[in-house]
Design an enzyme around this catalytic site. Structure first.
Site, PDB file in Angstrom:
ATOM      1  N   THR A 143       0.824  -1.212   0.000  1.00  0.00           N
ATOM      2  CA  THR A 143       0.000   0.000   0.000  1.00  0.00           C
ATOM      3  C   THR A 143       0.854   1.257   0.000  1.00  0.00           C
ATOM      4  O   THR A 143       0.472   2.284  -0.556  1.00  0.00           O
ATOM      5  CB  THR A 143      -0.902   0.003   1.253  1.00  0.00           C
TER       6      THR A 143
ATOM      7  N   TYR B 120      -7.770   0.605  -4.041  1.00  0.00           N
ATOM      8  CA  TYR B 120      -6.531   1.066  -4.652  1.00  0.00           C
ATOM      9  C   TYR B 120      -5.748  -0.127  -5.157  1.00  0.00           C
ATOM     10  O   TYR B 120      -6.077  -1.268  -4.849  1.00  0.00           O
ATOM     11  CB  TYR B 120      -5.686   1.843  -3.629  1.00  0.00           C
TER      12      TYR B 120
ATOM     13  N   SER C  17       1.653  -7.538  -0.532  1.00  0.00           N
ATOM     14  CA  SER C  17       2.400  -8.532   0.252  1.00  0.00           C
ATOM     15  C   SER C  17       1.604  -9.796   0.543  1.00  0.00           C
ATOM     16  O   SER C  17       2.146 -10.765   1.073  1.00  0.00           O
ATOM     17  CB  SER C  17       2.939  -7.926   1.544  1.00  0.00           C
TER      18      SER C  17
ATOM     19  N   THR D   7       1.665  -4.274   4.339  1.00  0.00           N
ATOM     20  CA  THR D   7       1.523  -4.544   5.773  1.00  0.00           C
ATOM     21  C   THR D   7       0.974  -5.937   6.080  1.00  0.00           C
ATOM     22  O   THR D   7       1.136  -6.429   7.188  1.00  0.00           O
ATOM     23  CB  THR D   7       0.598  -3.497   6.436  1.00  0.00           C
ATOM     24  N   ASP D   8       0.334  -6.576   5.098  1.00  0.00           N
ATOM     25  CA  ASP D   8      -0.356  -7.843   5.394  1.00  0.00           C
ATOM     26  C   ASP D   8       0.587  -8.945   5.890  1.00  0.00           C
ATOM     27  O   ASP D   8       0.233  -9.708   6.785  1.00  0.00           O
ATOM     28  CB  ASP D   8      -1.098  -8.354   4.150  1.00  0.00           C
TER      29      ASP D   8
ATOM     30  N   LYS E 254       0.222  -7.445  12.998  1.00  0.00           N
ATOM     31  CA  LYS E 254      -0.833  -6.577  12.461  1.00  0.00           C
ATOM     32  C   LYS E 254      -2.140  -6.952  13.151  1.00  0.00           C
ATOM     33  O   LYS E 254      -2.535  -8.120  13.144  1.00  0.00           O
ATOM     34  CB  LYS E 254      -0.933  -6.754  10.942  1.00  0.00           C
TER      35      LYS E 254
ATOM     36  N   GLU F 215      -2.061 -28.063  28.604  1.00  0.00           N
ATOM     37  CA  GLU F 215      -3.281 -28.870  28.418  1.00  0.00           C
ATOM     38  C   GLU F 215      -3.015 -30.107  27.565  1.00  0.00           C
ATOM     39  O   GLU F 215      -3.720 -31.102  27.654  1.00  0.00           O
ATOM     40  CB  GLU F 215      -4.374 -28.025  27.767  1.00  0.00           C
TER      41      GLU F 215
END
Ligand code: DGL
Length: 355
Positions: free
Chosen positions: A39, A52, A85, A118-119, A191, A312
């Site tokens: 982005t 976009y 990304s 950013t992903d 993120k 557990e």
């Protein structure tokens, strides 16, 4: 290495295969910008248009859009990829990591800044922190708003990212992520929000520091192995072992686990419920997988907390690895690199404690 530049006014150098902004003044650090898309390089049809295209602008345009960058450092740019990304791949990771190592090995380079979507930034940054063979600063930046947006956050993030990369105190801290005035260690950052500029958080430990218009405050150091202390290397790798993440939920069957194994996964990360738990059919399928030599890591689908060994689920009995603080995406990165060394779950558990 610092360099003295005698430049009249603002000069622009066009370097071979790349773009350079010559800094005003002397003794500024040399920072290499490696662009991969996202982005931060994205364009909308107009500033108020919804939607976009990622990776529409190249590295030169990104650098040129940031005022006064030349007062912080001598900047040169290189395009490594230009993708959203979500399409980040093992192949691009290896290419990027090799470029980072090559660039940092140049005596004239002081640090690297990587622009990225950013992903998957949290995964790429952790990968780089484990395979970078230099103490020089490596900083990753992205943005939540495209370059053409009202209040685009990319230029400010690049400015702050260069300031961090140019800061001698960033040396030896591994790969850092800088967005929204906050500095994060790659290992901790995640993120957390689909659209907010405040999306990146270091949930379990808190951030590495803050940076406001290039002014930096550092907080706690990182005590986990990274960079030069890491045993992992990409030098001889041209691919990475396949590791799949399986998301646990109510009424989960073994079907996706079986499919991953059938398709060649050498490791499996379970994004477990709670403390890395799962239904009985899933547990049975993963137990069988671990007995057959596939490395199984128990992580959690929760955002915070630690997956404790033998809490557990009896990891000793089943031959599993507990992920500790690492979320599923980061567990997958570490497991891929771990599998380049061994498939012994005991050794791999030690790596999950150390990295
Ligand atoms: N799909 C995206 C990417 O990661 C856009 C999100 C972003 O960069 O913020 O490249």
């Amino acid at each position: 290495m610092k360099r003295t530049s005698i430049i009249l006014g603002v000069a622009t150098l066009v370097a071979l295969g790349g773009f350079a902004i010559a800094a005003q003044g002397a003794d500024l650090p040399n920072i290499k910008v490696l662009a991969t898309g996202g982005t931060i390089a994205g364009a909308q049809a107009s500033a108020t248009d919804y939607g976009y295209k990622s990776g529409a602008y190249d590295v030169n345009s990104l650098i040129k859009a940031v005022p006064n960058l030349d007062k912080l450092a001598v900047i040169t740019g290189e395009q490594v990829a230009n993708i959203g990304s979500q399409d980040m791949s093992d192949e691009i990771w290896l290419k990027l990591a090799k470029r980072v190592n090559a660039v940092l090995a140049e005596p004239g380079t002081s640090g690297a800044l990587i622009t990225h979507g950013t992903d998957t930034l949290e995964e790429t940054s952790y990968f780089l922190s484990l395979v970078t063979k230099s103490d020089k600063p490596v900083v990753m930046v992205g943005s939540m708003r495209p370059a053409t947006a009202i209040s685009a956050d990319g230029p400010g993030n690049i400015y702050n990212g260069v300031a961090v990369a140019a800061d001698g105190r960033a040396k030896g801290k591994g790969t850092l992520v800088v967005l929204n005035d906050t500095i994060h260690y790659a290992r901790n950052v995640m993120k957390t929000d689909t659209t907010s500029v405040q999306t990146f958080q270091s949930l379990n430990r808190g951030p590495a520091g803050v940076v406001h218009t290039g002014k930096i405050e550092w907080f706690e150091p990182m005590d986990k192995k990274q960079g030069k202390a890491s045993e992992f290397s990409v030098d001889t790798l041209d691919k990475l072992p396949r590791v799949d993440i399986i998301y646990a939920h109510a009424n989960m069957s073994a079907d996706l686990i079986d499919a991953a194994i059938k398709n060649g996964a050498k490791g499996l990360v379970i994004a477990g419920v709670g403390d890395g738990n799962m239904t009985t059919p899933a547990l049975d399928a993963l137990t069988k997988a671990a007995k057959s030599g596939i490395v199984v890591v128990r992580s959690t689908r929760l955002a915070e907390g630690i997956v404790l060994r033998n809490n557990e689920v009896n990891d000793d009995e089943k031959g599993f690895v507990a992920s500790g603080e690492l979320n599923p995406a980061k567990s997958r990165v570490l497991l891929q690199l771990a599998l380049t060394k061994t498939n012994d779950p005991v050794r791999i558990q030690k790596m999950f404690y150390e990295y």
